[in-house]
Design an enzyme around this catalytic site. Structure first.
Site, PDB file in Angstrom:
ATOM      1  N   ARG A 115      -8.934 115.225  56.578  1.00  0.00           N
ATOM      2  CA  ARG A 115      -7.778 115.300  57.489  1.00  0.00           C
ATOM      3  C   ARG A 115      -7.447 113.945  58.132  1.00  0.00           C
ATOM      4  NH1 ARG A 115     -10.413 120.187  60.827  1.00  0.00           N
ATOM      5  NH2 ARG A 115     -12.248 119.363  59.766  1.00  0.00           N
TER       6      ARG A 115
ATOM      7  N   LYS B 295     -14.577 108.874  57.896  1.00  0.00           N
ATOM      8  CA  LYS B 295     -14.050 109.222  59.227  1.00  0.00           C
ATOM      9  C   LYS B 295     -14.898 108.684  60.379  1.00  0.00           C
ATOM     10  CE  LYS B 295     -14.561 113.597  60.746  1.00  0.00           C
ATOM     11  NZ  LYS B 295     -14.198 115.010  60.957  1.00  0.00           N
TER      12      LYS B 295
ATOM     13  N   ASN C 167     -16.819 126.063  70.146  1.00  0.00           N
ATOM     14  CA  ASN C 167     -18.061 125.398  69.767  1.00  0.00           C
ATOM     15  C   ASN C 167     -17.846 123.885  69.695  1.00  0.00           C
ATOM     16  OD1 ASN C 167     -20.403 124.547  68.463  1.00  0.00           O
ATOM     17  ND2 ASN C 167     -19.700 125.239  66.433  1.00  0.00           N
TER      18      ASN C 167
ATOM     19  N   ASN D 255     -10.724 114.786  64.001  1.00  0.00           N
ATOM     20  CA  ASN D 255     -10.503 115.114  62.587  1.00  0.00           C
ATOM     21  C   ASN D 255      -9.293 114.391  62.018  1.00  0.00           C
ATOM     22  OD1 ASN D 255     -12.652 117.098  62.511  1.00  0.00           O
ATOM     23  ND2 ASN D 255     -11.313 118.309  63.817  1.00  0.00           N
TER      24      ASN D 255
ATOM     25  N   TYR E 273      -4.112  69.696  69.387  1.00  0.00           N
ATOM     26  CA  TYR E 273      -5.261  70.279  68.693  1.00  0.00           C
ATOM     27  C   TYR E 273      -6.497  69.441  68.963  1.00  0.00           C
ATOM     28  CZ  TYR E 273      -8.622  71.575  65.150  1.00  0.00           C
ATOM     29  OH  TYR E 273      -9.780  71.954  64.526  1.00  0.00           O
TER      30      TYR E 273
ATOM     31  N   ALA F 223       0.830  65.171  75.361  1.00  0.00           N
ATOM     32  CA  ALA F 223       1.437  66.165  74.469  1.00  0.00           C
ATOM     33  C   ALA F 223       1.405  65.687  73.024  1.00  0.00           C
ATOM     34  CB  ALA F 223       2.869  66.421  74.896  1.00  0.00           C
TER      35      ALA F 223
ATOM     36  N   ASN G 136      -9.645  65.986  62.283  1.00  0.00           N
ATOM     37  CA  ASN G 136     -11.107  66.143  62.125  1.00  0.00           C
ATOM     38  C   ASN G 136     -11.534  66.476  60.700  1.00  0.00           C
ATOM     39  OD1 ASN G 136      -9.852  68.658  62.311  1.00  0.00           O
ATOM     40  ND2 ASN G 136     -11.703  69.639  63.083  1.00  0.00           N
ATOM     41  N   TYR G 137     -10.588  66.611  59.795  1.00  0.00           N
ATOM     42  CA  TYR G 137     -10.897  67.181  58.487  1.00  0.00           C
ATOM     43  C   TYR G 137     -10.262  66.326  57.399  1.00  0.00           C
ATOM     44  CZ  TYR G 137     -11.254  70.976  54.990  1.00  0.00           C
ATOM     45  OH  TYR G 137     -11.547  71.738  53.904  1.00  0.00           O
TER      46      TYR G 137
ATOM     47  N   ALA H 267       1.317  55.797  73.456  1.00  0.00           N
ATOM     48  CA  ALA H 267       1.943  56.943  72.789  1.00  0.00           C
ATOM     49  C   ALA H 267       2.261  56.617  71.335  1.00  0.00           C
ATOM     50  CB  ALA H 267       3.219  57.325  73.533  1.00  0.00           C
TER      51      ALA H 267
HETATM   52  C1  UD1 Z   1     -17.197 122.076  63.108  1.00  0.00           C
HETATM   53  C2  UD1 Z   1     -17.751 123.474  63.413  1.00  0.00           C
HETATM   54  C3  UD1 Z   1     -16.842 124.140  64.442  1.00  0.00           C
HETATM   55  C4  UD1 Z   1     -16.759 123.287  65.694  1.00  0.00           C
HETATM   56  C5  UD1 Z   1     -16.313 121.849  65.366  1.00  0.00           C
HETATM   57  C6  UD1 Z   1     -16.476 120.990  66.580  1.00  0.00           C
HETATM   58  C7  UD1 Z   1     -18.842 124.312  61.371  1.00  0.00           C
HETATM   59  C8  UD1 Z   1     -18.714 125.197  60.201  1.00  0.00           C
HETATM   60  N1  UD1 Z   1     -17.800 124.258  62.201  1.00  0.00           N
HETATM   61  O1  UD1 Z   1     -15.919 122.242  62.512  1.00  0.00           O
HETATM   62  O2  UD1 Z   1     -17.351 125.416  64.780  1.00  0.00           O
HETATM   63  O3  UD1 Z   1     -15.883 123.874  66.627  1.00  0.00           O
HETATM   64  O4  UD1 Z   1     -17.128 121.291  64.315  1.00  0.00           O
HETATM   65  O5  UD1 Z   1     -15.932 119.708  66.402  1.00  0.00           O
HETATM   66  O6  UD1 Z   1     -19.872 123.690  61.531  1.00  0.00           O
HETATM   67  N2  UD1 Z   1     -20.407 117.341  57.551  1.00  0.00           N
HETATM   68  C9  UD1 Z   1     -21.450 117.007  56.699  1.00  0.00           C
HETATM   69  N3  UD1 Z   1     -21.544 117.642  55.510  1.00  0.00           N
HETATM   70  C10 UD1 Z   1     -20.679 118.617  55.127  1.00  0.00           C
HETATM   71  C11 UD1 Z   1     -19.630 118.962  56.011  1.00  0.00           C
HETATM   72  C12 UD1 Z   1     -19.523 118.303  57.215  1.00  0.00           C
HETATM   73  O7  UD1 Z   1     -22.261 116.142  57.012  1.00  0.00           O
HETATM   74  O8  UD1 Z   1     -20.862 119.169  54.028  1.00  0.00           O
HETATM   75  C13 UD1 Z   1     -20.296 116.622  58.840  1.00  0.00           C
HETATM   76  C14 UD1 Z   1     -18.995 115.867  58.983  1.00  0.00           C
HETATM   77  O9  UD1 Z   1     -19.125 114.534  58.518  1.00  0.00           O
HETATM   78  C15 UD1 Z   1     -18.719 115.918  60.479  1.00  0.00           C
HETATM   79  C16 UD1 Z   1     -19.439 117.187  60.929  1.00  0.00           C
HETATM   80  O10 UD1 Z   1     -20.311 117.562  59.884  1.00  0.00           O
HETATM   81  O11 UD1 Z   1     -19.271 114.813  61.185  1.00  0.00           O
HETATM   82  C17 UD1 Z   1     -18.485 118.325  61.241  1.00  0.00           C
HETATM   83  O12 UD1 Z   1     -17.690 118.585  60.098  1.00  0.00           O
HETATM   84  P1  UD1 Z   1     -16.149 118.914  60.203  1.00  0.00           P
HETATM   85  O13 UD1 Z   1     -15.626 119.138  58.855  1.00  0.00           O
HETATM   86  O14 UD1 Z   1     -15.483 117.918  61.062  1.00  0.00           O
HETATM   87  O15 UD1 Z   1     -16.230 120.333  60.954  1.00  0.00           O
HETATM   88  P2  UD1 Z   1     -15.092 121.047  61.801  1.00  0.00           P
HETATM   89  O16 UD1 Z   1     -14.145 121.698  60.881  1.00  0.00           O
HETATM   90  O17 UD1 Z   1     -14.554 120.137  62.810  1.00  0.00           O
HETATM   91 CA    CA Z   2     -14.826 117.961  63.275  1.00  0.00          CA
END
Ligand code: UD1
Ligand code: CA
Length: 448
Positions: free
Chosen positions: A15, A22, A167, A225, A363, A377, A383-384, A420
């Site tokens: 996204r 990201k 969450n 995101n 300069y 002025a 230098n180069y 000058a």
């Molecule tokens: C996730 C949570 C969501 C929460 C939100 C908060 C899940 C399923 N959902 O959603 O409940 O409200 O974060 O910001 O967990 N990543 C990996 N491997 C993967 C997928 C993701 O390492 O296979 C990492 C991503 O790089 C990222 C983090 O996990 O740093 C979260 O992933 P992202 O896709 O941003 O989750 P959200 O859809 O935001």
């Molecule tokens: Ca996220």
């Protein structure tokens, strides 16, 4: 009692629509994942483990010496945590799982979450907050105040989508309970992913205690995101940083237009005008005036300094110096007390001793200029020669006339005067006058 932290940063970040992973996009100068990793290293965690995958080399460039495991395929946040199984399997304690894309979290919040988790004896504690518009976040489903599950936006019913407690993507898990629950999750959902959030439902179905720790300041949990959210995070972080400086006595004329990175220190009664960027390892003393369109990177500035519309890089500036408008200090410049450099003056790897003035169009590179010398002025240190750089040394109380070319290496003594328009290729002794230009010719009535 022991704590490990696990940061998820393997995702593609689709996204974000970017060639960069990201989590290395910057918020007020700091890559998001670095910010989270730095905080984790201050909360008493014995291991800080990153889960990396998509473009992991790019991420490792911004984090030195970090313990990590690789998630080869990005099959979801639950699958990501499973990759650390080897590192967690003998751990008797708590693992705090965080996402690399929530850069506004604070140390206090993480410490409080951990404390609450320990106090309540829950197997899982979820960091949450209340959003008026919770779109995109996992919703916390509760029954009589007891957590039942976390449901992702895409999988939620109409009714569940109305839930405003979301969450944050940060959790404390009892490690062994987490591993057991992870072995049971499936990818049976709209995204076809293994969700970490499903651990909660499994805990609950086994009669285990799950708690939420609700944060009042919902800005803190903002997940980045997209570039729209990135801008929002920058704005909130900027507000935090600017407020901190104002509370410490700095005057900021327009806080929406003042860009200070977290690493910068500023003394009281210094005034920052709109359009000022202070970056990197920069410190500014008291009572300075930094006017618009100025960028200062990795510099040390003393007190009572005025800078207008200028760029200063990796340089040292002592008290009562005035710079600009439209001046450029390039790396390793050292401006001692009461120096003035004015319009269109560029200084590189040079020391200007106390009271030196170079007001216009000059300069100075690889030069040392003695106390109270005036640079006219249009003066240029040549230098180069196309291959090597050479030094120019100018003594104190000297006067370099306008439009002088100082062909380095060259030495001008103390109290010398250069006429000058001169091209100076040989040493000018102290107290001497040097002129090197063709004599003026007058032809009377030439135009007739
Ligand atoms: C996730 C949570 C969501 C929460 C939100 C908060 C899940 C399923 N959902 O959603 O409940 O409200 O974060 O910001 O967990 N990543 C990996 N491997 C993967 C997928 C993701 O390492 O296979 C990492 C991503 O790089 C990222 C983090 O996990 O740093 C979260 O992933 P992202 O896709 O941003 O989750 P959200 O859809 O935001
Ligand atoms: Ca996220």
């Amino acid at each position: 009692m022991s704590l490990k932290t696990l940061i998820l940063a393997a995702g593609k970040g689709t996204r974000m629509k970017s060639d960069l992973p990201k989590v290395i996009h910057k918020v007020c100068g700091v890559p998001m994942v670095k910010k989270i990793a730095d905080i984790c290293s201050t909360i008493g965690s014995e291991n800080n483990i990153l889960i990396l995958g998509h473009k992991k080399e790019e991420i490792l460039k911004v984090l030195e010496d970090v313990e990590h495991v690789v998630q080869l395929e990005q099959l979801g946040t639950g699958h990501a945590v499973m990759q650390a199984q080897e590192k967690l399997k003998d751990h008797k304690g708590t693992v705090m799982v965080l996402c690399g894309d929530t850069p506004l979290l604070t140390r206090e919040t993480l410490e409080n979450l951990y404390k609450e988790h320990k106090k309540s004896g829950a197997v899982t504690t979820i960091l949450t907050s209340i959003y008026e518009n919770p779109f995109g976040y996992g919703r916390i489903v509760k029954e009589n105040d007891n957590v039942k599950a976390i449901i992702e936006e895409k999988d939620a019913t109409e009714e569940e989508r109305k839930i405003q407690e979301v969450n944050a993507g940060v959790y404390c898990f009892e490690t062994q309970e987490l591993l057991e629950a992870l072995s049971k999750i499936t990818n049976n959902n709209k995204n076809g992913e293994y969700y970490l959030t499903d651990v909660v439902g499994i805990n609950v179905s086994q009669g285990k205690k799950v708690k939420t720790y609700i944060l009042e300041d919902n800005n803190e949990i903002l997940g980045i995101n997209s570039k729209v959210e990135l801008e929002k995070a920058n704005r909130i972080m900027r507000e935090r940083i600017n407020k901190y400086h104002m509370e410490n006595g700095v005057i900021i004329i327009d806080q929406n237009n003042t860009y200070i990175e977290e690493t910068v220190t500023i003394g009281k009664d210094t005034v920052l005008y709109p359009g000022v960027f202070l970056q990197g390892d920069t410190s500014i003393g008291e009572n300075c005036e930094i006017l618009g369109n100025t960028r200062i990177i990795d510099c040390k500035l003393g007190n009572n300094i005025r800078v207008e519309s200028s760029v200063l890089e990796e340089s040292i500036v002592e008290d009562k110096v005035t710079i600009g408008p439209f001046a450029h200090l390039r790396p390793k410049s050292y401006l001692k007390e009461e120096v003035h450099i004015g319009n269109f003056v560029e200084v590189k790897k040079s020391t200007l001793e106390k009271g030196v003035k170079a007001g216009h169009l000059t300069y100075l590179g690889d030069a040392v200029v003695g106390e109270h010398t005036n640079i006219g002025a249009g003066t240029i240190t040549c230098n180069y020669d196309g291959k090597n750089k050479f030094k120019t040394e100018i003594g104190k109380n000297s006067f370099i006339g306008s439009d002088t070319m100082l062909v380095a290496p060259v030495v001008i003594g103390d109290n010398a005067l250069v006429g000058a328009g001169s091209v100076i290729t040989k040493e000018v002794p102290e107290n001497a006058l040097a002129v090197s230009r063709s004599k003026q010719v007058i032809k009377f009535n030439w135009r007739k």
